[in-house]
Design a protein around this motif. Structure first.
Motif, PDB file in Angstrom:
ATOM      1  N   ASN A 266       0.831  -1.214   0.000  1.00  0.00           N
ATOM      2  CA  ASN A 266       0.000   0.000   0.000  1.00  0.00           C
ATOM      3  C   ASN A 266       0.861   1.259   0.000  1.00  0.00           C
ATOM      4  O   ASN A 266       0.371   2.363   0.177  1.00  0.00           O
ATOM      5  CB  ASN A 266      -0.980  -0.010   1.187  1.00  0.00           C
ATOM      6  N   GLU A 267       2.166   1.056  -0.193  1.00  0.00           N
ATOM      7  CA  GLU A 267       3.114   2.163  -0.345  1.00  0.00           C
ATOM      8  C   GLU A 267       3.113   3.125   0.837  1.00  0.00           C
ATOM      9  O   GLU A 267       3.377   4.313   0.688  1.00  0.00           O
ATOM     10  CB  GLU A 267       2.854   2.913  -1.674  1.00  0.00           C
ATOM     11  N   ILE A 268       2.851   2.579   2.024  1.00  0.00           N
ATOM     12  CA  ILE A 268       2.825   3.438   3.219  1.00  0.00           C
ATOM     13  C   ILE A 268       2.944   2.554   4.453  1.00  0.00           C
ATOM     14  O   ILE A 268       2.637   1.369   4.397  1.00  0.00           O
ATOM     15  CB  ILE A 268       1.492   4.257   3.278  1.00  0.00           C
ATOM     16  N   TYR A 269       3.434   3.136   5.548  1.00  0.00           N
ATOM     17  CA  TYR A 269       3.340   2.448   6.834  1.00  0.00           C
ATOM     18  C   TYR A 269       1.991   2.785   7.450  1.00  0.00           C
ATOM     19  O   TYR A 269       1.713   3.960   7.715  1.00  0.00           O
ATOM     20  CB  TYR A 269       4.447   2.909   7.781  1.00  0.00           C
ATOM     21  N   GLY A 270       1.168   1.779   7.647  1.00  0.00           N
ATOM     22  CA  GLY A 270      -0.166   2.009   8.176  1.00  0.00           C
ATOM     23  C   GLY A 270      -0.233   1.893   9.685  1.00  0.00           C
ATOM     24  O   GLY A 270      -0.678   2.805  10.372  1.00  0.00           O
ATOM     25  N   LEU A 271       0.277   0.767  10.206  1.00  0.00           N
ATOM     26  CA  LEU A 271       0.107   0.495  11.637  1.00  0.00           C
ATOM     27  C   LEU A 271       0.813   1.536  12.510  1.00  0.00           C
ATOM     28  O   LEU A 271       0.382   1.824  13.607  1.00  0.00           O
ATOM     29  CB  LEU A 271       0.631  -0.911  11.956  1.00  0.00           C
ATOM     30  N   THR A 272       1.911   2.086  11.998  1.00  0.00           N
ATOM     31  CA  THR A 272       2.617   3.118  12.774  1.00  0.00           C
ATOM     32  C   THR A 272       2.092   4.508  12.422  1.00  0.00           C
ATOM     33  O   THR A 272       2.676   5.510  12.805  1.00  0.00           O
ATOM     34  CB  THR A 272       4.134   3.056  12.525  1.00  0.00           C
ATOM     35  N   LYS A 273       1.033   4.537  11.645  1.00  0.00           N
ATOM     36  CA  LYS A 273       0.258   5.738  11.355  1.00  0.00           C
ATOM     37  C   LYS A 273       0.915   6.698  10.371  1.00  0.00           C
ATOM     38  O   LYS A 273       1.072   7.885  10.656  1.00  0.00           O
ATOM     39  CB  LYS A 273      -0.109   6.473  12.657  1.00  0.00           C
ATOM     40  N   GLY A 274       1.291   6.135   9.229  1.00  0.00           N
ATOM     41  CA  GLY A 274       1.501   7.015   8.098  1.00  0.00           C
ATOM     42  C   GLY A 274       2.875   7.571   7.813  1.00  0.00           C
ATOM     43  O   GLY A 274       3.013   8.737   7.454  1.00  0.00           O
ATOM     44  N   GLN A 275       3.922   6.755   7.955  1.00  0.00           N
ATOM     45  CA  GLN A 275       5.250   7.191   7.483  1.00  0.00           C
ATOM     46  C   GLN A 275       5.507   6.589   6.095  1.00  0.00           C
ATOM     47  O   GLN A 275       4.889   5.597   5.716  1.00  0.00           O
ATOM     48  CB  GLN A 275       6.346   6.737   8.445  1.00  0.00           C
ATOM     49  N   TYR A 276       6.449   7.182   5.346  1.00  0.00           N
ATOM     50  CA  TYR A 276       6.728   6.638   4.010  1.00  0.00           C
ATOM     51  C   TYR A 276       7.380   5.268   4.129  1.00  0.00           C
ATOM     52  O   TYR A 276       8.069   4.964   5.109  1.00  0.00           O
ATOM     53  CB  TYR A 276       7.579   7.604   3.179  1.00  0.00           C
ATOM     54  N   SER A 277       7.144   4.440   3.129  1.00  0.00           N
ATOM     55  CA  SER A 277       7.651   3.063   3.137  1.00  0.00           C
ATOM     56  C   SER A 277       8.664   2.900   2.011  1.00  0.00           C
ATOM     57  O   SER A 277       8.847   3.818   1.204  1.00  0.00           O
ATOM     58  CB  SER A 277       6.491   2.083   2.949  1.00  0.00           C
ATOM     59  N   PRO A 278       9.294   1.716   1.928  1.00  0.00           N
ATOM     60  CA  PRO A 278      10.263   1.524   0.831  1.00  0.00           C
ATOM     61  C   PRO A 278       9.620   1.432  -0.540  1.00  0.00           C
ATOM     62  O   PRO A 278      10.342   1.296  -1.531  1.00  0.00           O
ATOM     63  CB  PRO A 278      10.981   0.219   1.210  1.00  0.00           C
ATOM     64  N   THR A 279       8.283   1.488  -0.619  1.00  0.00           N
ATOM     65  CA  THR A 279       7.672   1.574  -1.950  1.00  0.00           C
ATOM     66  C   THR A 279       6.965   2.914  -2.163  1.00  0.00           C
ATOM     67  O   THR A 279       6.356   3.137  -3.202  1.00  0.00           O
ATOM     68  CB  THR A 279       6.671   0.425  -2.195  1.00  0.00           C
ATOM     69  N   SER A 280       7.043   3.804  -1.169  1.00  0.00           N
ATOM     70  CA  SER A 280       6.450   5.135  -1.356  1.00  0.00           C
ATOM     71  C   SER A 280       7.171   5.852  -2.493  1.00  0.00           C
ATOM     72  O   SER A 280       8.372   5.661  -2.696  1.00  0.00           O
ATOM     73  CB  SER A 280       6.580   5.959  -0.074  1.00  0.00           C
TER      74      SER A 280
END
Lengths: 622, 370
Positions: free
Chosen positions: B151-165
């Protein structure tokens, strides 16, 4: 037969020292095997650099192997060698400080060239400048005699011939101490069977060394050390790492479960991986993982599947595995974590011994995360410690630490091989049917419904119909194992996990040895310090003093009588190869002001030093 | 311990071994399983509108199709929103720790060939903290299926960029826009020697189910990237290919043995390889001089073309290949490990007896004290 005299000795300590590439570990191993075959009791201490081949002829490149053997029971590899075999100036320089005056030194004079002397800072050769006057020095041109002895081997280069000099040295020492060489001959035949010329050359060098001792006038007599009186039984010589591997295999055999090792190579634990990977015949699966974390993950996955999951490592690896150990605590699955401790922190001293991971094993995780700890006390005891760790892990569904160390891992001693029929049965009962009912009265499986006696939860392995369940690292509701964030439940589960480990049964009381019955001082150790402590205590008693000693093998939980024992002495001294970690635990747990005696030199305690420490405490108490 | 006899076809060529071989099937006369049987009693706790719901429903509906006993299916997950997945399936399951699920699943799959092993992971779990385990699982080719919810985002930690963002993406931890170069999970998997790599989407149940089927059937590690919408922290990330008016022009359906094409029927473009190797979509009736039509071959030994296809994907989502990029047969790690153990046991004459253990303990060099 030799016309030379044969003198009888009761004990000898020999140290073989040379360059990393000189084959000193192999020479020591072979001499040890010969000595074991003679029926002497023995203890060994290999000491080698972390570098595989440090620059030739330099001090960092010195590798040594010490062996203590006697006609009585041997407790340590010995403080000081009676005989030092120095294959080059670096080996002499690095080891001379440990050699007492009057001891024998055999030097390979061929290596004492200007260049080699300069490499280690000798302006003049110590053989010629009188600095070794107080030793019995045997200057032997080991390299050139070996090469001469192999003159007939046309197919070998000079370098290849030189390489056999360690066999020459072994032959010479074997003559000196009347060791049989048949075992070594068989060993060489197996090792070099495919290269007949190299085999013959090594055998020739071995014989040449023996003959050199027998014929040259430099060696006036040889020595005999009568066999030690040992309890009846079948014996073999064994290192700690081998004993540990065999203990794991034996325990899995007695549990009737497959053994699965997930491991990443690390000194000084890798030999356990090597040993187990050669035991597939015993239903052992070894997986060399991509990293330490994967190693323990693989082991835990196998445990979930109903195998005995094991991971082997040293301190730096434990640091990486901590999170997964915590998961195993939370999942309450059996798991064996073998930590062969080495000098730290960080990379520290990879090939040297230390006991400084005790607090890491005890507390090195987030949250309240109790893990039982078993620490073997001798190389052979690694077998029993591994067996005991598997017993606890499977019976209580918990990760268990085995705290070995570099000294135990590579050291060896004779081991009375146990009868398989006398090994305890470790058979495990997997959960096979539902153990509760749901709201509607339907049978369900509760993965966290505990055995009231052990507090262990059921081990229900995938493939068991009707017991499908999910477990995870999130806090679980008591009994059902469902996710729960309830404050009271977390408090309860935390206390249950602690109580389960604290209540582990079958841990023997600590046994105090106090022959006089009058001791006011107790020396308490744990793990690999047992030998040095026992030897020091023996020396102090032989000098007419009363001192009690005891040794801990279970560090968590402690034996039930430990507090009472500690409180019954005026003073308790705790020698440890760290800065006082067990002392800290004992003080916290029992409010007894134990006196730490610590050393982190990467080497086991010296018996003489320890005896002095004990005497000082005795004087203070007097 | 089971070893898998790899079947051969009637003409003697080796048939591809099934990922399900060695796993006990339901009795032929057993009643067909239902989605309900695979649904646990736990309340699903994802945010309303989360793409995970659709994937869960698809998996729960698909699993009965395998005809396996429920007790022989295990889902292992790491940490993150998607990693709650095992709790909602009435199979065996483990919700483990961040990034480590492929390692744990490797231990289970290797020691239990009778288990159908699934890993559920996300873009952070699989590609960031667990990147090492992912690439090594793919390299080893352990028999398991990895569902990577991207989903191109960190969800559980509430919305930081991920390695696919995407570069420039504004998140809580990148208020001025992310400067991180994202991974292309399919390219990464192909580079890691993966034998099965596919991409699908949460909202396309039919496609998702077809990919799950192929992935489960594949013997080895199957990596399935599933585009999954996070309605809270990265809503609409895949809108360009979900929007019915746009998707046809953008989604490249990979069909084995067919030319690689995109676009509506009246404006279909075909992928060609130009002299020199450059790829380009061209109108079907105007092939440039020297251009070669790319015909999709998921079974090609050489992963170069699959990799080239994975590179069609750009952050602008002009062309997004969906389907199976690569599906080749290679001996699996777990089969190999078990075969060695089995051979050692067989050669020694069967499982170790007490005498065999005694011989091991004695070693080769013993002496007796009377």
């Amino acid at each position: 037969m030799s016309s030379k005299t044969v003198q009888k000795l009761d004990r000898v300590v020999i140290r073989f020292a040379g360059d990393s590439g000189d084959g000193m570990q192999l020479t020591g191993d072979r001499f040890t095997s010969e000595t074991a075959a003679m029926g002497n009791d023995l203890s060994t201490l290999p000491n080698f650099p972390a570098e595989i081949r440090a620059p030739q002829g330099t001090l960092p490149g010195v590798s040594s192997f010490q062996l203590h053997f006697a006609d009585h029971d041997v407790l340590t590899p010995g403080d000081a060698p009676d005989v030092l075999v120095a294959m080059n100036p670096a080996a002499l320089k690095a080891n001379l400080a440990d050699v007492p005056r009057g001891a024998t030194i055999i030097v390979n004079t061929d290596e004492f060239s200007k260049r080699n002397l300069a490499k280690v800072g000798y302006a003049e050769s110590p053989i010629d400048d009188g600095s070794l006057e107080s030793f019995h020095v045997h200057p032997v041109p080991l390299t050139s005699i070996t090469v001469d002895a192999l003159a007939a081997f046309d197919g070998l280069t000079r370098k290849e011939k030189e390489r056999a000099k360690n066999m020459f040295a072994l032959g010479l020492l074997s003559w000196m101490y009347t060791r049989p060489t048949t075992g070594t001959e068989a060993f060489l035949t197996k090792k070099f069977g495919a290269h007949p010329e190299i085999l013959e050359a090594n055998l020739a060098a071995l014989r040449a060394g023996w003959n050199y001792g027998e014929t040259t006038e430099d060696f006036a007599s040889s020595y005999e050390i009568a066999p030690a009186v040992m309890p009846p039984g079948t014996y073999r010589n064994i290192t700690g790492n081998t004993a540990l591997a065999h203990g794991l295999v034996a325990a899995a055999h007695q549990a009737k479960l497959p053994l699965v090792l997930g491991s990443y190579p690390i000194t000084p634990a890798s030999d356990i991986l090597h040993a187990l990977s050669a035991l597939k015949r015993h239903d052992v699966t070894t997986i060399q993982a991509e990293d330490e974390i994967a190693g323990i993950g693989i082991a835990l996955g196998a445990s979930f599947g109903g195998a005995i999951g094991v991971t082997t490592t040293s301190g730096p690896g434990v640091a990486l595995k901590s999170e997964t150990i915590g998961l195993a605590v939370s999942l309450e699955l059996p798991l064996i974590i073998v930590d062969v401790q080495r000098g730290g922190p960080s990379t520290g001293l990879p090939t040297k011994t230390e006991q400084a991971d005790l607090l890491q094993a005890m507390y090195g995780r987030n949250g309240e995360s109790p893990v039982p700890i078993v620490a073997p006390s001798t190389p052979a005891d690694c077998f029993d410690a591994a067996f005991e760790a598997v017993r606890i892990a499977t019976a209580y569904r918990t990760p268990v630490f085995i705290l070995s160390d570099g000294y135990l891992a590579n050291g060896s001693e004779p081991w009375a091989v146990p009868e398989v029929s006398e090994l305890p049965d470790l058979q495990v009962e997997f959960a096979s049917e539902p153990n509760g009912v749901d709201d509607k009265g339907e049978p369900v499986f509760h993965p966290f419904l505990r055995d009231p006696e052990t507090l262990a939860r059921p081990w229900a392995v995938p493939g068991t119909a009707g017991l499908e369940h999910r477990i995870g690292g999130i806090e679980k509701a008591d009994v059902t194992g469902n996710i729960s964030y309830d404050p009271d439940n977390h408090d309860k589960m935390t206390r249950l996990r602690a109580a389960k480990v604290a209540g582990i049964a079958g841990i023997p009381d600590v046994v105090v040895e106090d022959p006089s019955g009058e001791a006011r001082l107790l020396v308490l150790g744990w793990g690999s310090t047992q030998g040095p402590i026992a030897a020091a205590v023996r020396a102090v008693r032989n000098a007419g003093h009363s001192v009690a000693s005891a040794h801990l093998r279970h560090l968590n939980p402690f034996p039930a009588n430990l507090g009472e024992v500690l409180r019954s002495y005026d003073r308790v001294v705790v020698p440890e190869m760290n800065l006082g970690q067990l002392s800290m635990l004992l003080r916290a747990e029992f409010l007894v002001d134990v006196r730490p005696h610590t050393s982190v030199r990467g080497l086991p305690f010296s018996t003489v030093d320890l005896a002095d420490v004990i005497l000082t405490h005795l004087e203070e108490l007097a | 311990m089971t070893t898998i006899d790899h079947p051969t076809t009637s003409n003697g060529a080796a048939a591809r071994p099934s990922g399900l071989a060695g796993i006990p099937l339901l009795a032929p006369d057993a009643p067909a399983q239902t989605k309900k049987e695979f649904t646990s009693d736990q309340e699903v706790r994802w945010c309303p509108g989360c793409g995970d719901y659709a994937i869960l429903a698809a998996v729960q509906s698909f699993l009965p199709e395998l005809g396996l006993k429920r007790e022989n299916i295990t889902f292992v997950s790491g940490i993150g929103c998607s990693s709650r997945f095992p709790y909602y399936l009435d199979t065996y399951g483990m919700h483990s720790i961040h990034g480590r699920a492929p390692a744990i699943a490797t231990g289970l799959a290797t020691s239990r060939p009778d288990q159908n092993v699934w890993v559920v992971t996300g873009d952070g779990d699989a590609l960031s903290i667990g990147g090492n385990h992912l690439i090594h699982a793919l390299r080893r080719n352990v028999n398991m299926t990895i569902l990577l919810f991207n989903n191109e985002i960190y969800g559980l930690t509430k919305g930081q960029y991920s390695p696919t963002s995407r570069v420039g993406q504004v998140t809580k931890s990148s208020p001025l826009g992310s400067v991180d170069q994202p991974f292309n999970p399919v390219s990464l998997a192909l580079g890691a020697e993966a034998t099965f790599v596919a991409r699908t989407m949460d909202s396309d149940r039919k496609h998702l189910t077809a990919i799950l089927r192929a992935a489960a059937e594949h013997r080895g590690t199957s990596l399935v990237e599933i585009y999954q919408n996070c309605p809270i922290f990265n809503d609409g990330a895949f809108e360009l290919i979900k929007d019915r008016t746009q998707q046809e022009a953008r989604i490249v359906h990979l069909l084995d043995g067919e030319p690689v094409q995109v676009g509506p029927e009246d404006d279909r473009k075909t992928l060609v390889r130009m002299p020199g190797g450059r790829q380009e979509f061209v109108a079907a009736d105007s092939l440039p001089e020297g251009a070669e039509v790319v015909v999709h071959d998921a079974g090609a030994e050489d992963p170069s073309q699959a990799f080239a296809l994975s590179r069609l994907n750009t952050p602008e989502m002009t062309h997004v290949p969906m389907g199976i990029f690569r599906s080749v047969s290679r001996p699996t790690y777990d089969d190999g490990v078990r075969a060695q153990v089995r051979a050692a046991v067989d050669t020694a004459g069967g499982p170790a007896t007490d005498d065999d253990l005694a011989a091991l303990l004695r070693g080769r060099d013993t002496w007796t004290v009377g």
